[in-house]
Write an enzyme that holds these catalytic residues in place. Sequence first.
Site, PDB file in Angstrom:
ATOM      1  N   ALA A 149       0.781  -1.241   0.000  1.00 21.89           N
ATOM      2  CA  ALA A 149       0.000   0.000   0.000  1.00 21.89           C
ATOM      3  C   ALA A 149       0.811   1.289   0.000  1.00 21.89           C
ATOM      4  O   ALA A 149       0.316   2.324  -0.445  1.00 21.89           O
ATOM      5  CB  ALA A 149      -0.941   0.002   1.207  1.00 21.89           C
ATOM      6  N   ALA A 150       2.013   1.292   0.545  1.00 20.23           N
ATOM      7  CA  ALA A 150       2.765   2.546   0.663  1.00 20.23           C
ATOM      8  C   ALA A 150       3.212   3.029  -0.723  1.00 20.23           C
ATOM      9  O   ALA A 150       3.467   2.205  -1.613  1.00 20.23           O
ATOM     10  CB  ALA A 150       3.965   2.339   1.578  1.00 20.23           C
ATOM     11  N   GLY A 153      -1.258   6.402  -2.015  1.00 20.00           N
ATOM     12  CA  GLY A 153      -2.167   7.082  -2.931  1.00 20.00           C
ATOM     13  C   GLY A 153      -3.366   6.239  -3.326  1.00 20.00           C
ATOM     14  O   GLY A 153      -4.514   6.715  -3.294  1.00 20.00           O
ATOM     15  N   LYS A 154      -3.135   4.995  -3.701  1.00 22.30           N
ATOM     16  CA  LYS A 154      -4.241   4.119  -4.100  1.00 22.30           C
ATOM     17  C   LYS A 154      -5.084   3.747  -2.886  1.00 22.30           C
ATOM     18  O   LYS A 154      -6.310   3.626  -2.976  1.00 22.30           O
ATOM     19  CB  LYS A 154      -3.704   2.879  -4.809  1.00 22.30           C
ATOM     20  CG  LYS A 154      -3.007   3.209  -6.133  1.00 22.30           C
ATOM     21  CD  LYS A 154      -2.455   1.962  -6.795  1.00 22.30           C
ATOM     22  CE  LYS A 154      -1.727   2.304  -8.094  1.00 22.30           C
ATOM     23  NZ  LYS A 154      -0.461   3.040  -7.866  1.00 22.30           N
ATOM     24  N   CYS A 271       3.178  -0.642 -12.645  1.00 23.21           N
ATOM     25  CA  CYS A 271       3.556   0.528 -13.451  1.00 23.21           C
ATOM     26  C   CYS A 271       4.657   0.102 -14.425  1.00 23.21           C
ATOM     27  O   CYS A 271       5.691   0.747 -14.550  1.00 23.21           O
ATOM     28  CB  CYS A 271       3.988   1.699 -12.580  1.00 23.21           C
ATOM     29  SG  CYS A 271       5.320   1.345 -11.435  1.00 23.21           S
TER      30      CYS A 271
END
Length: 342
Positions: A149-150, A153-154, A271
């Site tokens: 998670a870090a 943003g998401k 990404c």
Amino acid sequence: MHEISVGINNILKDITIDFISEEAMYLARKYGYAPYMVERYLRMLGYEEALKLIESFENFRKRIAILCNYLRYDCDKLSKKLENMNFVLKNIQWCNYCLYIETAPSSPSIGSTHEYLKGYYYVYRDQASLIPPLILNPEKNSITLDMCAAPGGKAAHIMLLMEDTGLLIANDISRRRSISLLSHFIRMGFKSYIVINENAIELVKKFGKEKFDYVLLDAPCSAEGGIMFDPSRKTKTSIEVLAKLVEREIKLLHTALQLVKRGGRVVYTTCSIAPEENEYVVTKVLEHYDGIEVEEPRLNYWSNGFTKFLNITFDYRVSKCIRIWPHRHFMEGYFICSLVKT
């Protein structure tokens, strides 16, 4: 479902490109890339479009994006406040509470306004990061897991979509990076979450199977879709390093599908524009599961996944996955795939 057994040597055998063309060598020297990456672009896109991709990385117009915290402040008022500070903002057509900055003043920066410090918005380096939570589309009062998670943003976007109800487990293996995530959640006023620091591959041992309604896996990857932000990515990932990343990504997605409930959704995203980290990973995991469906995307603004690369034929269902290309869509390169356990 069977236990997944993957090995670096098997992965290397699948993904190693056996021949580098003169065209690829020329472009690799000219633009400073690892030759295998350019050869891959040529085989995926053909020469003309591969050149457009490479040039888009060189001349990319960065567009900082804003996620409005509509649980805390009116988005129209936020837009007017920022415009009064001489920010020129544009609406994002596929997200009605999201904006990107067309032009910005020399001062203040977008991350130093009073509105930012009050938690009225989150700042992204690019619009593409907004898309995976929209595809996940978690409902209110659900139990959701963000596996990696870090910096948050998401996860912040997930909290908005859940309207700060239910529970979000925001996991990241790095305690240092989790500090940033936690500070954003506190700044934005969220309450329905727990932050943990675990190796995501081991989460089944912590929670057991089929515990979550939704799982987001933003997998650690080569970040090849973000070369415009970090040109070192042109040469940073050798084929051996790529194979190790792919092995980890396969294990992570296998874990995600064990953790989600029947009827639940897993969104796998990177990404990266590398098929090895995307269609290949999804295909390898699907080989070990019955009852997993690849969903048609809720949003249809982008390109489809490949069904073949090199000598590998991927699972036909990965054509439903989303590909975002810098030269086509004017965003960071991304891959997004939505999977449902039936």
